[in-house]
Enzyme design. Structure first.
Site, PDB file in Angstrom:
ATOM      1  N   ILE A  43     -17.445  96.585 -93.510  1.00  0.00           N
ATOM      2  CA  ILE A  43     -18.315  97.484 -92.756  1.00  0.00           C
ATOM      3  C   ILE A  43     -18.406  98.863 -93.403  1.00  0.00           C
ATOM      4  O   ILE A  43     -19.358  99.618 -93.171  1.00  0.00           O
ATOM      5  CB  ILE A  43     -17.799  97.616 -91.304  1.00  0.00           C
ATOM      6  CG1 ILE A  43     -18.871  98.211 -90.392  1.00  0.00           C
ATOM      7  CG2 ILE A  43     -16.496  98.417 -91.259  1.00  0.00           C
ATOM      8  CD1 ILE A  43     -18.527  98.131 -88.919  1.00  0.00           C
ATOM      9  N   LYS A  44     -17.440  99.198 -94.248  1.00  0.00           N
ATOM     10  CA  LYS A  44     -17.385 100.528 -94.860  1.00  0.00           C
ATOM     11  C   LYS A  44     -18.542 100.789 -95.822  1.00  0.00           C
ATOM     12  O   LYS A  44     -18.810 101.945 -96.161  1.00  0.00           O
ATOM     13  CB  LYS A  44     -16.051 100.721 -95.576  1.00  0.00           C
ATOM     14  CG  LYS A  44     -14.831 100.643 -94.671  1.00  0.00           C
ATOM     15  CD  LYS A  44     -14.758 101.783 -93.685  1.00  0.00           C
ATOM     16  CE  LYS A  44     -13.438 101.799 -92.941  1.00  0.00           C
ATOM     17  NZ  LYS A  44     -13.321 102.916 -92.005  1.00  0.00           N
TER      18      LYS A  44
END
Length: 452
Positions: A43-44
């Site tokens: 998700i980063k």
């Protein structure tokens, strides 16, 4: 032609997947927002690119510059992808508790990685926070990203993750569950969702050893809460500026063991190969199931991919060393027999003497011992087939009819893994304890151990 101009255009629009087995016992449907579909497998990627683009707009990052950041691995990957496409260099600091896979992956995409000690305070000059800040002051044309206090972090999730979940659930979401670290995902996503429906509950999952829950509950920064923990990517020993605690409704702590065990369950039972924090998030949700009702719709964020934890969470030895894996081992079988001495035979003994020993001790398998060394083995089944064809072998020495020695395995070998060694031709294995004494484990021993 339908294509992306570069890899950064593939970020976002990750799938929402309904869970079945690991959500058993929960009264309502549970969906996973599977973020490892992003190109950097986490998700980063979302906030990494958003922070780089914001720095470019503000003139903080110029062509040919160097991106510097302290990262547990995933943010670094997203920043590295952005740097490749945009032409920047990267230097990342990380902690020695992060998996080797994360460090190797960052190096594979061209980043320089500096590993710093975990068990120091954030303000310690050796901490990965301090080292990254210092490098940013020493290296010309560098930009210190500071994902913890850089509000472009939470903005990315307000602009992307929140709207995606709202659309994918058709606005039916009632609970968002996030294992949280920097605070960007839970604050940005939660803020958007609560603007759509203020009744949506936002639950943060924390780790024992982190001070976030205590701060949320009391407003107190209690450093007595802080101690080393194994879970990667979640929890903090300070409160990043990305947090807006008014967006969060509840903090729940999860143990290192429960997070690791649940991550393995998700992978085996749902076919979704997840990282450590996904296990923590799901374990936390199970702890909170009493707060749910049948009409609820829960979304749990699965942050990253299990490939980054192959040498840790997905390694049986690593799990057993920390007491995380509740499996029976060869040692358990040996101990259950109260360390009875191993019955052996010498190569010069006669076959009829072996038969007598088998009857006396009610055993089927005997190692052949010469000068303290295991040189072969005798099994009842193999001996039976030979004697049927050649009854005269009863007077023959053991060495003339023995087969190859039983395999030797480590005492900490899980029982389930013995199937590789024990088969129709080979009915037992041997092991050695710390004193050097040998012990035997047979098919019957395994059946007994698995049945208890």
């Amino acid at each position: 032609m339908n294509y992306c101009e570069n890899i950064l255009e593939t970020i976002g629009n990750t799938p929402l997947v309904k869970l079945h087995r690991v959500s058993a016992g929960l009264p309502c449907p549970v969906f996973a927002k599977v973020e490892f579909f992003n190109p950097g497998n986490s998700i980063k990627d979302r906030m990494a690119v958003r922070m780089v683009e914001e720095a470019e707009k503000r003139g903080l990052l110029k062509p040919g510059g160097t991106i510097i950041e302290g990262t547990s691995g995933n943010t670094g990957m997203g920043l590295a992808l952005a740097a490749i496409i945009k032409g920047y260099k990267c230097i990342f600091t990380t902690t020695d508790k992060q998996s080797k896979e994360k460090v190797d992956i960052l190096k594979a995409v061209g980043a320089e990685v500096i590993v710093c000690p975990t068990n120091v305070l954030p303000e310690d000059p050796k901490s990965y926070y301090s080292v990254s800040r210092r490098l940013a002051t020493e290296i010309p044309d560098s930009f210190y990203v500071n994902q913890y206090d850089n509000l472009a972090n939470r903005d990315a999730h307000y602009e992307q993750t929140g709207p995606e979940i709202w659309e994918q659930t058709d606005g039916k979401i009632t609970h968002l569950v996030v294992a949280t670290g920097t605070g960007g995902t839970i604050t940005g996503t939660g803020k958007f969702l609560k603007e759509k429906n203020p009744d949506i509950q936002v639950w943060a999952i924390d780790s024992y050893g982190s001070l976030l829950k205590k701060f949320f509950d009391t407003g107190e920064l209690d450093m007595n809460e802080v101690h080393p923990y194994i879970t990667e990517g979640i929890g903090e020993d300070f409160v990043p500026q990305n947090y807006d605690m008014s967006v969060i409704d509840h903090f729940e702590k999860v143990t290192d063991k429960d997070g690791a065990v649940m991550a393995r369950r998700i992978s085996k039972e749902e076919g979704i190969f997840v990282g450590y924090s996904a296990g923590s998030a799901m374990a936390g949700l199970q702890q909170l199931k009493h707060k749910l009702k049948p009409t609820d719709v829960v979304v749990v964020v699965f942050h990253d991919h299990g490939s980054r934890y192959v040498a840790k969470v997905y390694n049986d030895q690593w799990m057993m060393e920390r007491g995380f894996l509740d499996v029976k081992t060869v040692k358990d079988v040996v101990n259950s027999r109260r360390n009875l001495p191993l019955v052996t035979i010498a190569p010069e003994e006669k076959v009829h003497e072996v038969i007598a020993k088998m009857k006396k001790f009610d055993i089927e398998h005997l190692p052949v011992l010469k000068d303290g060394q295991i040189i072969g083995a005798i099994s009842e089944g193999g001996l039976f087939s030979k004697l049927i064809d050649q009854p005269e072998l009863k007077e023959a020495p053991v060495e003339s009819v023995m087969h190859k020695a039983f395999p030797i395995v480590a005492m900490d070998t899980p029982i389930e893994k013995l199937a590789v060694y024990i088969n129709k031709e080979n009915g037992a294995v041997l092991t050695q304890d710390d004193t050097g004494a040998h012990h035997i484990v047979t098919k019957y021993d395994i059946i007994q151990a698995l049945g208890n």
